[in-house]
Design a protein around this motif. Structure first.
Motif, PDB file in Angstrom:
ATOM      1  N   LEU A 134      68.106 -52.909 131.988  1.00 12.74           N
ATOM      2  CA  LEU A 134      66.700 -52.636 131.676  1.00 12.74           C
ATOM      3  C   LEU A 134      65.997 -53.919 131.244  1.00 12.74           C
ATOM      4  O   LEU A 134      66.507 -54.676 130.424  1.00 12.74           O
ATOM      5  N   GLY A 135      64.827 -54.130 131.791  1.00 13.16           N
ATOM      6  CA  GLY A 135      64.042 -55.299 131.394  1.00 13.16           C
ATOM      7  C   GLY A 135      64.569 -56.599 131.957  1.00 13.16           C
ATOM      8  O   GLY A 135      64.122 -57.672 131.563  1.00 13.16           O
ATOM      9  N   TYR A 177      61.223 -54.637 126.907  1.00 17.69           N
ATOM     10  CA  TYR A 177      60.806 -53.715 127.963  1.00 17.69           C
ATOM     11  C   TYR A 177      60.519 -52.320 127.399  1.00 17.69           C
ATOM     12  O   TYR A 177      59.488 -51.711 127.693  1.00 17.69           O
ATOM     13  N   ALA A 212      58.441 -61.459 134.163  1.00 14.19           N
ATOM     14  CA  ALA A 212      57.632 -61.217 132.980  1.00 14.19           C
ATOM     15  C   ALA A 212      56.976 -62.540 132.577  1.00 14.19           C
ATOM     16  O   ALA A 212      55.814 -62.577 132.198  1.00 14.19           O
ATOM     17  N   THR A 260      65.918 -55.745 127.397  1.00 14.63           N
ATOM     18  CA  THR A 260      65.858 -54.301 127.164  1.00 14.63           C
ATOM     19  C   THR A 260      64.896 -53.944 126.038  1.00 14.63           C
ATOM     20  O   THR A 260      64.051 -53.061 126.171  1.00 14.63           O
ATOM     21  N   GLU A 277      62.422 -44.491 134.829  1.00 15.60           N
ATOM     22  CA  GLU A 277      61.296 -44.656 133.917  1.00 15.60           C
ATOM     23  C   GLU A 277      60.450 -43.388 133.783  1.00 15.60           C
ATOM     24  O   GLU A 277      60.153 -42.946 132.664  1.00 15.60           O
ATOM     25  N   ASP A 336      57.475 -52.137 124.962  1.00 13.29           N
ATOM     26  CA  ASP A 336      56.258 -52.247 125.758  1.00 13.29           C
ATOM     27  C   ASP A 336      55.980 -50.944 126.514  1.00 13.29           C
ATOM     28  O   ASP A 336      54.846 -50.456 126.565  1.00 13.29           O
ATOM     29  N   LEU A 337      57.040 -50.366 127.070  1.00 14.45           N
ATOM     30  CA  LEU A 337      56.899 -49.120 127.834  1.00 14.45           C
ATOM     31  C   LEU A 337      56.328 -47.998 126.964  1.00 14.45           C
ATOM     32  O   LEU A 337      55.396 -47.289 127.354  1.00 14.45           O
ATOM     33  N   SER A 339      62.773 -62.674 131.878  1.00 16.01           N
ATOM     34  CA  SER A 339      62.573 -61.229 131.779  1.00 16.01           C
ATOM     35  C   SER A 339      62.341 -60.836 130.327  1.00 16.01           C
ATOM     36  O   SER A 339      62.610 -61.591 129.403  1.00 16.01           O
ATOM     37  N   LEU A 340      61.839 -59.626 130.153  1.00 15.26           N
ATOM     38  CA  LEU A 340      61.531 -59.111 128.824  1.00 15.26           C
ATOM     39  C   LEU A 340      62.784 -58.794 128.022  1.00 15.26           C
ATOM     40  O   LEU A 340      62.771 -58.838 126.805  1.00 15.26           O
TER      41      LEU A 340
END
Lengths: 392, 392
Positions: A249-250, A271, A255, A268, A216, A274-275, A265-266
């Motif tokens: 990822l994600g 995620y 979440a 990919t 990240e 949002d990132l 979970s979010l």
């Protein structure tokens, strides 16, 4: 004495997989040792269910048209044969007096072909089983490249150039764009997105590959740098991208939590959007062309189509030479001018194996692609890529 | 006495929007009343920030290449002008001795052009403001169709044919497939997916349109019916599809709740995949080609490109005739052989309006498309669609 031949297609399709089918049918028609040519509908799954058609009956116009028909015209399956399936397959083949089996597919299909060849040997059943490679992922070992990859790469290279135009034009609205690349565990397709990159200012600004964990902090530094320099950024993101813990990822839970306490979970897309929003303070968009690189007729590489045909022909020739438990491979004999010939290799050297993108082909920060990779890829995608005008 | 002209592009791009730009530039060069031709970078947002380039300086090769360069080469914006912006725009135009403003865009851009024309009249500033239509959504009133739509429709028609091949081939794995169509509130693009449907057995089996609420029970009955008859089903799903309560599919809260008690929804994709899994007991997949129908060079309709050029030319001619606060429209003068001419219409009749798909164009259950729509659409997508071979 003549015997019959059967052809199956298996796994995900490609834009040129039917060229291998037609190459095999036409080659078979040239040899008096081969009687009828059958097709399994939906691969071995169809053969188990006795879904077989007679390809000898197809007229020339249909065969010609199959050369420009994407995806598996015989239908496909994702089915690993084993156990009693194998006996049933041998019985079905014997009943139709089939001595030659061609199986067009990727890694898993190679494994099925291998199991069938072993079973035939064990049963004393005279059978030549030859695999013909196809996979957009280009991850089969031993072959220079796989039929289907050149067309998928051409699609992704052009789409990335087009995303560059769109992303630049709309940079005041959504300055960060992700292009998701479907596929397995190797970065051959992701790296191909860079083929049409004319200058460093153009997309793709960052290329992630599944071979390399997504970190990240490093990603945000590189992305921020691209965005500041160019006012927008296009990121190539494999759907199988994982972090340093090996998680997609994600895909970390927590979440959300449902009423039963299950964690969600979010994903990919969520995620990453949002990132970017939290750390760069700008809008991002995630596009997912999905299946199109496997099917787009208009993006077919003429080189890829020709080689797919050749591989189908060679599969027949290998079977007639008495080879079995082998896969056809492409060997690059020259890069300029480009030329490839065909050979065969024992299936155990292929089945289950995966070939990864050489580590040096994408720079550690994901911002540049090694010229060696471009030299490798360029001849496979066929004719020139488009040249766009810029008023920037 | 000469005066200068400025051109801007606004809103989402199309595959042929630069043909309107080139048509306008080349037409302007033919008239001695026009001095220099400027381009706003990123539409009115760029003009406010004084980001203007001189298009007169572009050479012929660049202009030629722009004809085959998708997306807005001048850059775009989503920016509604109003208030003090208008005074600032007029000042900027006056400083460059600009008397002619061409604005290439859709509904929102037409509104901006209208506001600018009103402001000029109020200020006694001699200014001809002409809008040139572009939108893949085809939802501008008064015009037979919009430049950009024909190419997007061609893309979607071909991609649906290709999805049919892929969905049929992989029907034992994922028998239900959704193709998401981006766009606004009208069903012109969704319906276009049916253009290449050769038989009722082929995709698209169901077409949803934003004009008609999605009713879960009815949808499941129709889908189950298609799946049972054909062994697979392809569904066209607008990204703006709403249910009978006017909510986007899957946007009802309560699927998840975070630690602060905020509710999260499944989203359209999650909702539909879950729905199919629960009620039909099979796997579904949701593909989202996203921006590609706005940018795919290889899917451009030659008719669309020619008309986009024509519309750009006519915008210049209208401005020189002294027209202002108008938009260029296309009028179909004959369907067989197809021909269209151009005219202009007052912007207040366009701005803010939306044209919906006539209700009879898609059958109530979504399974069939009216031949009237096919007749309307066919000439707009240019050359023949591909013909695929089938071994089914």
């Amino acid at each position: 004495m003549t015997a019959n031949l059967i052809i199956g297609q298996s796994g995900g399709g490609t834009a040129v997989i039917n060229s291998s089918l037609v190459g095999a049918v036409r080659e078979a028609q040239r040899h008096s040792e081969i009687g009828r040519v059958f097709g399994m509908l939906n691969g071995v799954e169809g053969l188990l269910g006795d879904q077989v058609i007679d390809l000898t009956a197809q007229n020339d116009m249909v065969l010609d048209r199959l050369l420009t028909t994407p995806s598996s015209a015989l239908g496909s399956c994702r089915f690993k044969v084993g156990g009693s399936d194998l006996d049933q397959l041998l019985t079905s083949l014997r009943r139709r007096d089939i001595r030659y089996v061609l199986y067009i597919g990727g890694n898993d299909s190679a494994e099925s072909a291998h199991q069938l060849a072993l079973a035939a040997t064990r049963a004393g059943h005279e059978l030549q089983v030859v695999a013909a490679p196809k996979t957009i992922d280009n991850d089969l070992p031993e072959t220079d490249h796989c039929p289907g990859y050149g067309s998928a790469a051409r699609f992704l290279a052009i789409v990335t150039m087009e995303m560059d135009l769109d992303a630049w034009a709309m940079r005041s609205v959504e300055p960060v764009r992700f292009l998701e690349v479907k596929g397995r565990n190797s970065g051959w397709l992701a790296a191909a997105c860079a083929l049409g990159r004319a200058t460093e200012a153009m997309a793709p600004h960052l290329v992630c590959i599944p071979e390399r964990p997504f970190v990240e902090e490093d990603f945000l530094v590189a992305l921020d740098n691209c965005y500041r320099r160019h006012g927008y950024a296009v990121v190539i993101m494999p759907e199988t991208q994982r972090d340093a813990h090996g998680k997609l990822l994600g895909s970390h839970g927590s979440a959300w939590r449902d009423q039963y306490g299950h964690e969600y979970s979010l994903g990919t897309e969520g995620y990453l959007i949002d990132l970017v929003s939290r750390h760069l303070g700008v809008r991002a968009r995630y596009d997912r062309p999905g299946f199109l690189h496997k099917t787009s007729l208009l993006h077919v590489s003429d080189v890829d189509r020709r080689e797919a045909y050749l591989v189908g022909q060679e599969a027949v020739c290998a079977a007639l030479r008495g080879e079995s438990d082998v896969m056809v491979i492409l060997r690059r004999t020259s890069n300029e001018p480009y030329s490839c010939d065909v050979a065969t290799i024992e299936l155990p050297r292929i089945a289950g194996g995966e070939r990864y993108l050489p580590d040096n082909y994408v720079s550690l920060d994901g911002t540049s692609i090694d010229p060696d990779f471009i030299n490798y890829l360029r001849p496979l995608v066929g004719g020139n890529l488009p040249t766009f005008a810029h008023l920037r």
